[in-house]
Write an enzyme that holds these catalytic residues in place. Sequence first.
Site, PDB file in Angstrom:
ATOM      1  N   CYS A  16       0.874  -1.184   0.000  1.00 24.62           N
ATOM      2  CA  CYS A  16       0.000   0.000   0.000  1.00 24.62           C
ATOM      3  C   CYS A  16       0.904   1.225   0.000  1.00 24.62           C
ATOM      4  O   CYS A  16       1.712   1.395  -0.912  1.00 24.62           O
ATOM      5  CB  CYS A  16      -0.976  -0.016   1.174  1.00 24.62           C
ATOM      6  SG  CYS A  16      -0.201  -0.110   2.801  1.00 24.62           S
TER       7      CYS A  16
ATOM      8  N   ARG B  92      -2.167  -0.884   5.495  1.00 27.13           N
ATOM      9  CA  ARG B  92      -3.359  -1.404   4.829  1.00 27.13           C
ATOM     10  C   ARG B  92      -3.060  -2.758   4.197  1.00 27.13           C
ATOM     11  O   ARG B  92      -3.906  -3.646   4.159  1.00 27.13           O
ATOM     12  CB  ARG B  92      -3.852  -0.412   3.768  1.00 27.13           C
ATOM     13  CG  ARG B  92      -4.515   0.819   4.343  1.00 27.13           C
ATOM     14  CD  ARG B  92      -4.854   1.829   3.266  1.00 27.13           C
ATOM     15  NE  ARG B  92      -3.677   2.536   2.764  1.00 27.13           N
ATOM     16  CZ  ARG B  92      -3.701   3.471   1.819  1.00 27.13           C
ATOM     17  NH1 ARG B  92      -4.842   3.794   1.248  1.00 27.13           N
ATOM     18  NH2 ARG B  92      -2.611   4.076   1.434  1.00 27.13           N
TER      19      ARG B  92
END
Lengths: 283, 152
Positions: A241, A246
């Site tokens: 990410c 994430r």
Amino acid sequence: MSNSGYAHPDALVNTEWVAQHLNDPAVRIVESNEDPLLYASGHIPGAIQIDWVTDLNDQIRRDYLDRKSFENLMSKHGISNNTKVVFYGDKNNWWACYAFWVFQLFGHTNAAIMNGGRLKWVEEQRPLTKEVPHYPASTYHAQERSDYKIRAFRDQVLGHVNGQLPLIDVRSPGEFKGELTHMPDYPQEGALRAGHIPGAKSIPWSKAVQPDGTFKLPDDLKALYEQDNGFAPSQNIITYCRIGERSAHTWFVLTYLLGYPTVRNYDGSWTEWGNSVGVPIEK
Amino acid sequence: MADISEYPEALRDVMEMFEDIDEHGRAEILLDYSSRFQEVPSYIAQRPFPEDHRVQRCESEAYVFTEPNAGGGINFYFAVENPQGVSAKALAAILQESLMGEKAETIKAIPHDIVFRLFGKRISMGKGEGLLGMVALLKYFADLTQKEQKSE
């Protein structure tokens, strides 16, 4: 909700399970957030805070803490090798999954994520406290940090690109496409170039969660990654990410909920790739 | 780091509160501000808030709005859609309580290091960017509103 159907059901607990184990000495509840003020505003009774910036990162190099520092962190919070550590946090458990992932680098396998995270606990009007708990120091013996199995470095990602092996970009579609705002004096995402790693498929992390913040059910996750996007458990997959939090969320989904055995998180992510000289980029 | 004297006068008192403060005290003050956050009034903006007022890459889904006031200054407002966005609400409240109605030049003169002074130097890059984005978008709209004032 039952965890049946997930590949590793022990790695996921629900809010009710946590409520039933608040005073369980064999369990340590850990809050990890994006917003550093949240824990101080109130947290699950008995929960300690582990901050990814100040606790999990080396303060000089861009790297994680070493074995000795991890042992000290565990000892400080009264966590022993046998303690079941349950992570929860804001932003749909991004940082909870990230902390969980760092714990796996040191082999602390007795760990779980609280499904739905902090918001679900709050919305269920379960108790919060501002009281910061203190636990007697423990003795903890960690293994040396083992990066090879679940962590990917830039050159390995480059090898993945050259070998046309699967990569998953879990950022938003706008970040994947490399769309830049042209507003003057406006902060970018900490990278000189925008776009994505060549060959990466865009599957935003948010597609793996339901509207209430809990993870999607096993069949829905399989449909997302396998039917819709063509991934398979046999593949050697790297997720990324912007800074790796994430993608730790998607790493958790693929590894623990779907049981993919070979998934690595590229924590250098876009802040490294988008600043690296000469690496290929697609828009 | 900017010297406190480089801050707009209306912000200096609050900035001084954060000088040499420990992390516990910092959190207490910021949470107090956060609790006083007031969302943009409905006569200024309503949901769904326009995308061009959204602070890009702010994880708390913050929006910024401005309007000219009768004194030639700028009134400004925020929305924070993430119910857990306490830092964004704290920053919004600090800016509003200190600078509401000030001239655009004053708002545009907010030093770049305000976020680090308020939240500490160890704030994460992503969090810092989101909060800085709120300040940057406020300055952008203050400038825009000022230009519209002058052209009228």
